[in-house]
Design a protein around this motif. Structure first.
Motif, PDB file in Angstrom:
ATOM      1  N   UNK A   1      -6.077  16.255   6.100  1.00 24.48           N
ATOM      2  CA  UNK A   1      -4.866  16.653   5.391  1.00 24.48           C
ATOM      3  C   UNK A   1      -4.932  18.112   4.960  1.00 24.48           C
ATOM      4  N   UNK A   2      -6.089  18.535   4.559  1.00 20.23           N
ATOM      5  CA  UNK A   2      -6.259  19.933   4.149  1.00 20.23           C
ATOM      6  C   UNK A   2      -6.034  20.870   5.335  1.00 20.23           C
ATOM      7  N   UNK A   3      -6.541  20.510   6.488  1.00 18.52           N
ATOM      8  CA  UNK A   3      -6.431  21.377   7.660  1.00 18.52           C
ATOM      9  C   UNK A   3      -4.997  21.515   8.147  1.00 18.52           C
ATOM     10  N   UNK A   4      -4.177  20.502   7.945  1.00 21.20           N
ATOM     11  CA  UNK A   4      -2.787  20.579   8.416  1.00 21.20           C
ATOM     12  C   UNK A   4      -1.853  21.096   7.317  1.00 21.20           C
ATOM     13  N   UNK A   5      -2.423  21.580   6.224  1.00 20.43           N
ATOM     14  CA  UNK A   5      -1.616  22.141   5.144  1.00 20.43           C
ATOM     15  C   UNK A   5      -0.956  21.102   4.266  1.00 20.43           C
ATOM     16  N   UNK A   6      -1.571  19.919   4.199  1.00 23.26           N
ATOM     17  CA  UNK A   6      -1.007  18.829   3.388  1.00 23.26           C
ATOM     18  C   UNK A   6      -2.003  18.420   2.311  1.00 23.26           C
ATOM     19  N   UNK A   7      -2.367  19.379   1.449  1.00 22.85           N
ATOM     20  CA  UNK A   7      -3.313  19.056   0.388  1.00 22.85           C
ATOM     21  C   UNK A   7      -2.817  17.820  -0.371  1.00 22.85           C
ATOM     22  N   UNK A   8      -3.655  16.786  -0.481  1.00 26.77           N
ATOM     23  CA  UNK A   8      -3.214  15.523  -1.097  1.00 26.77           C
ATOM     24  C   UNK A   8      -2.614  15.670  -2.486  1.00 26.77           C
TER      25      UNK A   8
ATOM     26  N   UNK B   1       1.668  17.295   9.572  1.00 27.52           N
ATOM     27  CA  UNK B   1       2.326  18.228   8.656  1.00 27.52           C
ATOM     28  C   UNK B   1       2.444  17.613   7.275  1.00 27.52           C
ATOM     29  N   UNK B   2       2.704  18.464   6.274  1.00 30.42           N
ATOM     30  CA  UNK B   2       2.907  17.989   4.914  1.00 30.42           C
ATOM     31  C   UNK B   2       4.117  17.073   4.846  1.00 30.42           C
ATOM     32  N   UNK B   3       5.187  17.431   5.547  1.00 29.96           N
ATOM     33  CA  UNK B   3       6.401  16.611   5.527  1.00 29.96           C
ATOM     34  C   UNK B   3       6.129  15.220   6.076  1.00 29.96           C
ATOM     35  N   UNK B   4       5.331  15.141   7.138  1.00 29.74           N
ATOM     36  CA  UNK B   4       5.007  13.840   7.725  1.00 29.74           C
ATOM     37  C   UNK B   4       4.140  13.017   6.776  1.00 29.74           C
ATOM     38  N   UNK B   5       3.198  13.666   6.096  1.00 28.32           N
ATOM     39  CA  UNK B   5       2.352  12.962   5.122  1.00 28.32           C
ATOM     40  C   UNK B   5       3.198  12.445   3.967  1.00 28.32           C
ATOM     41  N   UNK B   6       4.136  13.265   3.490  1.00 27.71           N
ATOM     42  CA  UNK B   6       5.022  12.836   2.409  1.00 27.71           C
ATOM     43  C   UNK B   6       5.872  11.650   2.839  1.00 27.71           C
ATOM     44  N   UNK B   7       6.280  11.634   4.102  1.00 27.78           N
ATOM     45  CA  UNK B   7       7.088  10.518   4.602  1.00 27.78           C
ATOM     46  C   UNK B   7       6.292   9.217   4.600  1.00 27.78           C
ATOM     47  N   UNK B   8       5.009   9.286   4.952  1.00 24.82           N
ATOM     48  CA  UNK B   8       4.159   8.092   4.950  1.00 24.82           C
ATOM     49  C   UNK B   8       4.036   7.521   3.540  1.00 24.82           C
ATOM     50  N   UNK B   9       4.036   8.410   2.546  1.00 27.37           N
ATOM     51  CA  UNK B   9       3.821   8.003   1.148  1.00 27.37           C
ATOM     52  C   UNK B   9       5.100   8.053   0.324  1.00 27.37           C
TER      53      UNK B   9
END
Length: 516
Positions: A423-430, A487-495
């Motif tokens: 997550x850090x590498x794709x710019x999606x700091x948790x 991406x951060x947007x994709x991570x946010x969508x999962x959560x």
């Protein structure tokens, strides 16, 4: 040993002083005088007879609950010492130490909080200037009467909010925390500090999972819990029936300490309102919270039907008392022409608290438990001055938002390193995703029944650390899906939707099934 006794004496003195200024103390005095008129009270055994009267009449228990409530405020939460049946007290400052040392011992934290407060006030003053709205003015008599007449319809008669903007949002606060630094530390000073790759870069001590297991021992896999439907040890209905029976007994005894211990395994829905009130030491006497809101103008405008509680809260000067142990300071205004003269200073809002976007979510869940306005208000006020203020103040406290953020990032980096690094590498700091959950204590994100089970544990353990643990557990639960996002947007969508999650299984699995 002598130092420990001295520290304990100072804590006792502080609690005695606090209780002496309370309504309870005045009630105890009245009861003592009334007791002297009783024929069974004898002069030769006066002290013992009065003690026995207080015990039999229930006033001794009320005093014990008041002392226990104060201990929950001054003690450091969730420690091994507390598990042994006691409290770990913060070291009292030297008598000549300035008051700000009691509020926050670290200078750089105090400076950061002060800078943040100036920024908030600048934003507030700017908005008031733009809209030509005074921060405060006394309501004319006509407006006072109008407000009282429409008191029960405030939520349907709301003003036009289109011109107003939030003073600040959680994401603004997060950026401040990300830039927080201890000037006495260089990146190479500490191995653990150097290898922490999260957004929070301050060297505070936070717990690891073994320490959290000791702290939250009642959440263990072999302990019965409300909120666990598939226990193989004891059928859920049998555990719940027995748990209800014990809870009813706790309420009959009216013992705050017993209620706090009991609620660590969750509260039955039918008992929760009374148990929370007992833990928070809220009396059953109603307060007139309506009239205090009618004599001056709005400071802030809120977006939902919770006007009554929040309007009263903004004007409740008793809330100012919590700034004695809050790293924040209430904003001051001076009468025109008297700038800098303390005798002409006033706090605005009167309670000293400037709310952020989403602040009302601290109140909303309580509406499911309390239908009498006075009880709802009292519970919210106590929850705020004991817990919620720590979620938007910069401090080094273990339940403060800085420590919660660091605990969350440390848990993820230590126990889910692949997920954290991905997550850090794709710019999606948790933390950019979880911060909004923690700063609102998950209100508005979890289903209401699950949120109340979570808040049971906040009260039971007198700690907000469970918020960081749950945030990490959510990422662990969705780890497979998160490993696939880019991406951060994709991570946010999962959560994006936490409303189907079951809190207790998540916490148990993360804490007690994680390899450490």
């Amino acid at each position: 040993m002598l130092q420990e006794e001295s520290d304990l004496s100072l804590v006792i003195a502080q609690i005695v002083q606090k209780i002496k200024g309370s309504n309870l103390y005045a009630q105890l005095e009245r009861q003592a005088w009334a007791c002297l008129q009783r024929p069974e009270i004898r002069l030769e055994s006066l002290k013992e007879d009065i003690k026995e009267f207080f015990k039999v009449s229930g006033w001794e228990k009320k005093l014990q609950n008041a002392v226990y409530s104060e201990l929950n405020v001054v003690s450091i939460p969730c420690t091994q010492e507390a598990e042994a049946g006691g409290f770990l007290y913060p070291l009292p400052s030297h008598p000549s130490a300035p008051p700000e040392h009691l509020k926050e011992p670290l200078v750089y934290m105090r400076k950061a909080q002060g800078s943040w407060e100036k920024r908030i006030l600048k934003s507030l003053n700017s908005m008031c200037t733009e809209l030509s709205i005074p921060l405060a003015r006394k309501r004319p008599v006509g407006e006072q009467k109008e407000l009282l007449n429409k008191w029960n319809e405030m939520g349907t008669d709301e003003p036009d909010l289109s011109l107003f903007r939030p003073v600040y949002a959680p994401k603004d606060f997060l950026e401040v925390l990300i830039n927080l630094r201890n000037p006495n530390y260089e990146n190479g000073d500490s191995l653990s500090f150097r290898t922490h790759l999260g957004l929070i870069q301050v060297p505070l001590k936070v717990k690891d999972i073994p320490e959290l297991k000791e702290c939250f021992v009642e959440l263990g896999l072999t302990t019965g819990q409300l909120g666990i439907d598939d226990s193989t040890q004891v059928p859920p209905e049998l555990f719940e029936n027995e748990h209800v029976r014990i809870g009813q007994k706790v309420l009959v005894q009216q013992d705050s300490a017993a209620a706090q211990q009991y609620i660590r395994q969750g509260s039955p829905t039918a008992l929760r309102a009374e148990l929370w009130a007992l833990i928070l030491n809220i009396s059953s006497q109603p307060e007139d919270v309506k009239l205090t809101a009618s004599n001056d103008d709005y400071y802030f405008v809120f977006e939902d039907y919770l006007y009554q509680v929040l309007l009263c809260f903004s004007r409740d000067t008793s809330v100012l008392g919590h700034f004695a142990y809050n790293s924040a300071s209430p904003p001051k205004s001076y009468i025109r022409g008297k700038l800098g003269l303390e005798e002409y200073a006033v706090f605005y809002p009167p309670n000293g608290v400037i709310p952020f976007h989403g602040f009302s979510m601290y109140v909303a869940p309580l509406c499911f438990l309390y239908h009498e306005p006075y009880k709802l208000y009292q519970i919210f006020r106590e929850m705020y001055v004991r817990f919620f203020f720590r979620l938007h103040s910069i401090s080094s406290h273990p339940s403060g938002i800085v420590s919660l953020c660091l605990l969350f990032e440390t848990l993820l980096q230590t126990y889910l390193p692949q997920l954290f690094y991905h997550l850090r590498e794709i710019g999606a700091q948790p933390l950019r995703i979880s911060f909004k959950w923690m700063v609102r204590a998950f209100s508005g994100y979890l289903a209401t029944d699950q949120l109340l089970l979570l808040w049971d544990r906040i009260l039971g353990y007198n700690s907000l650390e469970i918020l960081a643990v749950l945030a990490a557990a959510v990422f662990a639960f969705r780890a497979v899906n998160l490993m696939e996002v880019t991406s951060l947007a994709a991570a946010e969508a999962v959560l994006a939707d936490l409303s189907t999650l079951k809190v207790m299984p998540l916490l148990q699995i993360f804490l007690f099934a994680t390899v450490t």
